[in-house]
Design a protein around this motif. Structure first.
Motif, PDB file in Angstrom:
ATOM      1  N   GLN A 170      46.235  54.109  41.142  1.00 16.81           N
ATOM      2  CA  GLN A 170      47.233  52.928  41.678  1.00 16.81           C
ATOM      3  C   GLN A 170      46.906  53.155  42.872  1.00 16.81           C
ATOM      4  OE1 GLN A 170      50.616  54.784  39.991  1.00 16.81           O
ATOM      5  NE2 GLN A 170      50.983  53.738  38.854  1.00 16.81           N
ATOM      6  N   ILE A 171      46.536  51.918  43.820  1.00 17.46           N
ATOM      7  CA  ILE A 171      46.050  51.978  45.322  1.00 17.46           C
ATOM      8  C   ILE A 171      47.373  51.266  45.819  1.00 17.46           C
ATOM      9  CG2 ILE A 171      45.043  50.871  46.199  1.00 17.46           C
ATOM     10  CD1 ILE A 171      43.460  52.805  45.253  1.00 17.46           C
ATOM     11  N   TYR A 172      48.758  51.747  46.007  1.00 16.90           N
ATOM     12  CA  TYR A 172      49.878  51.017  46.906  1.00 16.90           C
ATOM     13  C   TYR A 172      49.913  50.606  48.615  1.00 16.90           C
ATOM     14  CZ  TYR A 172      52.759  53.321  42.844  1.00 16.90           C
ATOM     15  OH  TYR A 172      52.805  54.033  41.691  1.00 16.90           O
ATOM     16  N   THR A 173      49.807  49.301  47.996  1.00 14.95           N
ATOM     17  CA  THR A 173      49.824  49.285  49.663  1.00 14.95           C
ATOM     18  C   THR A 173      51.058  48.180  50.569  1.00 14.95           C
ATOM     19  OG1 THR A 173      48.047  47.908  50.827  1.00 14.95           O
ATOM     20  CG2 THR A 173      48.299  47.564  48.651  1.00 14.95           C
ATOM     21  N   ASP A 174      50.995  46.957  50.696  1.00 11.74           N
ATOM     22  CA  ASP A 174      51.794  45.860  51.360  1.00 11.74           C
ATOM     23  C   ASP A 174      51.944  45.249  50.805  1.00 11.74           C
ATOM     24  OD1 ASP A 174      49.110  44.893  52.401  1.00 11.74           O
ATOM     25  OD2 ASP A 174      50.742  45.497  55.102  1.00 11.74           O
ATOM     26  N   VAL A 175      51.285  45.052  50.050  1.00 10.82           N
ATOM     27  CA  VAL A 175      51.890  43.476  49.299  1.00 10.82           C
ATOM     28  C   VAL A 175      51.556  43.879  47.708  1.00 10.82           C
ATOM     29  CG1 VAL A 175      50.084  41.340  50.805  1.00 10.82           C
ATOM     30  CG2 VAL A 175      48.585  43.193  49.800  1.00 10.82           C
ATOM     31  N   ASP A 176      51.768  42.918  46.756  1.00 11.40           N
ATOM     32  CA  ASP A 176      51.846  43.804  45.189  1.00 11.40           C
ATOM     33  C   ASP A 176      51.361  43.717  44.903  1.00 11.40           C
ATOM     34  OD1 ASP A 176      53.320  41.092  45.354  1.00 11.40           O
ATOM     35  OD2 ASP A 176      55.356  41.998  45.085  1.00 11.40           O
ATOM     36  N   GLY A 177      49.973  43.014  44.667  1.00  9.92           N
ATOM     37  CA  GLY A 177      48.737  42.891  44.453  1.00  9.92           C
ATOM     38  C   GLY A 177      47.833  42.032  44.939  1.00  9.92           C
ATOM     39  N   VAL A 178      46.506  41.403  44.236  1.00 13.95           N
ATOM     40  CA  VAL A 178      45.796  40.823  45.033  1.00 13.95           C
ATOM     41  C   VAL A 178      46.362  39.483  44.961  1.00 13.95           C
ATOM     42  CG1 VAL A 178      43.178  40.199  45.089  1.00 13.95           C
ATOM     43  CG2 VAL A 178      44.149  42.462  44.363  1.00 13.95           C
ATOM     44  N   TYR A 179      46.091  38.782  45.609  1.00 15.77           N
ATOM     45  CA  TYR A 179      46.616  37.335  45.920  1.00 15.77           C
ATOM     46  C   TYR A 179      45.271  36.483  45.721  1.00 15.77           C
ATOM     47  CZ  TYR A 179      51.077  37.874  45.532  1.00 15.77           C
ATOM     48  OH  TYR A 179      52.838  38.991  45.662  1.00 15.77           O
ATOM     49  N   THR A 180      45.359  34.961  45.243  1.00 12.25           N
ATOM     50  CA  THR A 180      44.483  33.780  45.127  1.00 12.25           C
ATOM     51  C   THR A 180      43.924  33.804  46.448  1.00 12.25           C
ATOM     52  OG1 THR A 180      46.244  32.312  45.444  1.00 12.25           O
ATOM     53  CG2 THR A 180      45.431  32.997  43.365  1.00 12.25           C
ATOM     54  N   ALA A 189      50.331  31.315  47.676  1.00 13.21           N
ATOM     55  CA  ALA A 189      48.703  31.731  46.837  1.00 13.21           C
ATOM     56  C   ALA A 189      49.195  33.171  45.806  1.00 13.21           C
ATOM     57  CB  ALA A 189      47.947  32.909  48.335  1.00 13.21           C
ATOM     58  N   ARG A 190      48.509  32.867  45.088  1.00  8.51           N
ATOM     59  CA  ARG A 190      49.987  33.793  43.742  1.00  8.51           C
ATOM     60  C   ARG A 190      48.950  34.711  43.487  1.00  8.51           C
ATOM     61  NH1 ARG A 190      51.750  29.285  39.583  1.00  8.51           N
ATOM     62  NH2 ARG A 190      51.021  30.867  38.300  1.00  8.51           N
ATOM     63  N   LYS A 191      49.754  36.170  42.864  1.00 12.70           N
ATOM     64  CA  LYS A 191      49.002  37.081  42.621  1.00 12.70           C
ATOM     65  C   LYS A 191      48.201  36.621  41.400  1.00 12.70           C
ATOM     66  CE  LYS A 191      52.097  40.512  41.282  1.00 12.70           C
ATOM     67  NZ  LYS A 191      53.284  41.362  41.379  1.00 12.70           N
TER      68      LYS A 191
END
Ligand code: ADP
Ligand code: ASP
Ligand code: MG
Length: 411
Positions: A170-180, A189-191
């Protein structure tokens, strides 16, 4: 019992409150009966500050010394995170990259992982401890500290997940996923629920800094499926995995790299082998060249234009200058910084018209294209850096990436 590798990036551990929150998250995973290896980055801003300090003393600091300096950022975080876990009564121990057995080549500041061996992570896990590993760093054959390139903690996590045969990464970051597209640039932009290794690799290497590109390359090579998710909430993130089970879309996302510089070589002899030699000397200097244009030769000479990551521009200029001196002709100059904006999607393999659609959208906004490069699953353009964000928005709109794939009209 599962073995879980979690990675927390710089913003996730930026201050003591965040480190406490991360420790709580680790506790939840640990108390659910899992073995947990945690990779942490330097606190946000620390690596940049250390680089600025070094550059204030010397414009091109020695790379070995940079590794000595930059590795300190992650070392601070492993100790603080471990101490935070101790305060929650969780047995935990920290390891530097070298102590974790992350063995690299000797190319300081951009070292490659050669092997993971000799560390004691599994023993520590088996004795019931959480292990906190410093991201972004390893050790070379002399035991000296090396670093893995900016964003390299992602690579540390993926490589450890592969070596330990983790059940989950799991790669935890400051956005909740990879977006368009970068959600900070395009608010609509959409996740993405899933993205293939190949697409993620293109997005990452074309500037979507949410994952370091080398880490995705590694994940693809060793088939490490991973999830990008937020350390600020419990939303499901984006799963990055092999292509076969993905929904078929033409364009998956838009990426932007503002860290590219144009280099121009004038009056290169227009003869077989000249370009080969220029790019050989760049390769020897470990410079990654991206877009290349050579114009038609005239009067026995030709001009060559290419882009390199801005951090490599100085090294590129030096390497080419040396070569031109040897052959006694030609001039090299570092021209402007540019932005490279790209669309990426595996569906492009079987669709035509993507380039026309992208270029038309840019033209309608009056954005001039300086260089173009394509591969099977991406189209990139170099443009004036001032238009970068606008170009990303315009292209995102043109491909209707704000909509669900089934509702898009053209692609
Ligand atoms: P960390 O410190 O956790 O490693 P990074 O700053 O390296 O985090 O990466 C996260 C950032 O990546 C986000 O804040 C976001 O602005 C940026 N980003 C760029 N492109 C994308 C994208 N397509 N999807 C999500 N985030 C993106
Ligand atoms: N601290 C390093 C950097 O800022 C590595 C990382 O954050 O992944 O690039
Ligand atoms: Mg990062």
């Amino acid at each position: 019992m599962a073995l879980i590798v979690q990675k927390y990036g710089g913003t996730s551990v930026k201050d003591l409150d965040r480190i406490k929150a991360v420790a709580e998250r680790i506790r939840t995973t640990y108390e659910a009966g899992n073995q947990v290896v945690v990779v942490v980055s330097a606190r946000s801003g620390v690596t940049n500050r250390l680089i600025a300090d070094a550059q204030a003393l010397h414009p091109h600091p020695d790379e070995r010394e940079m590794d000595m300096l930059l590795s300190v950022g992650e070392q601070e975080t492993i100790a603080l995170t471990t101490i935070a876990l101790h305060s929650l009564g969780i047995p935990a121990v920290s390891r530097t990259g070298g102590q974790a057995g992350i063995f690299t080549d000797g190319f300081h500041t951009k070292a490659r992982i050669v092997d993971i061996r000799g560390g004691d992570l599994q023993e520590q896990l088996d004795s019931g401890k959480v292990v906190i590993v410093a991201g972004f760093q390893g050790a070379n054959s002399l035991g000296h500290t090396t670093t893995l390139g900016r964003g390299g903690s992602d690579l540390s996590a993926i490589a450890l997940a592969a070596a330990l045969k983790a059940d989950l990464c799991q790669i935890y970051t400051d956005v909740d996923g990879v977006y368009t597209a970068d959600p900070r640039i395009v608010s609509s932009a959409r996740k993405l629920q899933v993205v293939s290794y190949e697409e993620m690799l293109e997005l990452a290497s074309l500037g979507s800094k949410v994952m370091q590109s080398r880490s995705v390359e590694f994940a693809n090579k060793y088939q490490v499926q991973f999830e990008v998710r937020s350390s600020y909430n419990n939303n499901p993130g984006t799963i990055v995995k092999a292509e076969s089970t993905l929904e078929d879309v033409v364009v998956r996302g838009v990426a932007c790299d503002k860290n590219q510089t144009k280099v121009v070589v004038n009056d290169l002899p227009d003869q077989p082998g000249a370009a080969a030699k220029v790019f050989k000397c760049l390769a020897d200097a470990q410079v990654n060249v991206d877009m290349i244009v050579q114009n038609i030769g005239r009067d026995g000479v030709a001009n060559l234009t290419f882009t390199v990551p801005s951090d490599d521009a100085y090294r590129a200029e030096n390497a080419v200058t040396e070569f031109l001196k040897e052959i006694g002709s030609g001039r090299v100059s570092v021209a402007d910084r540019i932005a490279k904006v790209s669309v990426v999607g595996v569906g492009m393999r079987s669709h035509s018209g993507v380039a026309a659609h992208m270029f038309t959208a840019l033209a309608e906004s009056g954005i001039n294209i300086q260089l173009i490069s394509t591969s099977e699953i991406k189209i990139s353009v170099a443009i004036n850096i001032e238009h970068a964000d606008e170009a990303v928005r315009v292209i995102h709109d043109a491909f209707e990436l704000n909509k669900d794939a089934s509702e898009r009209s053209s692609f």
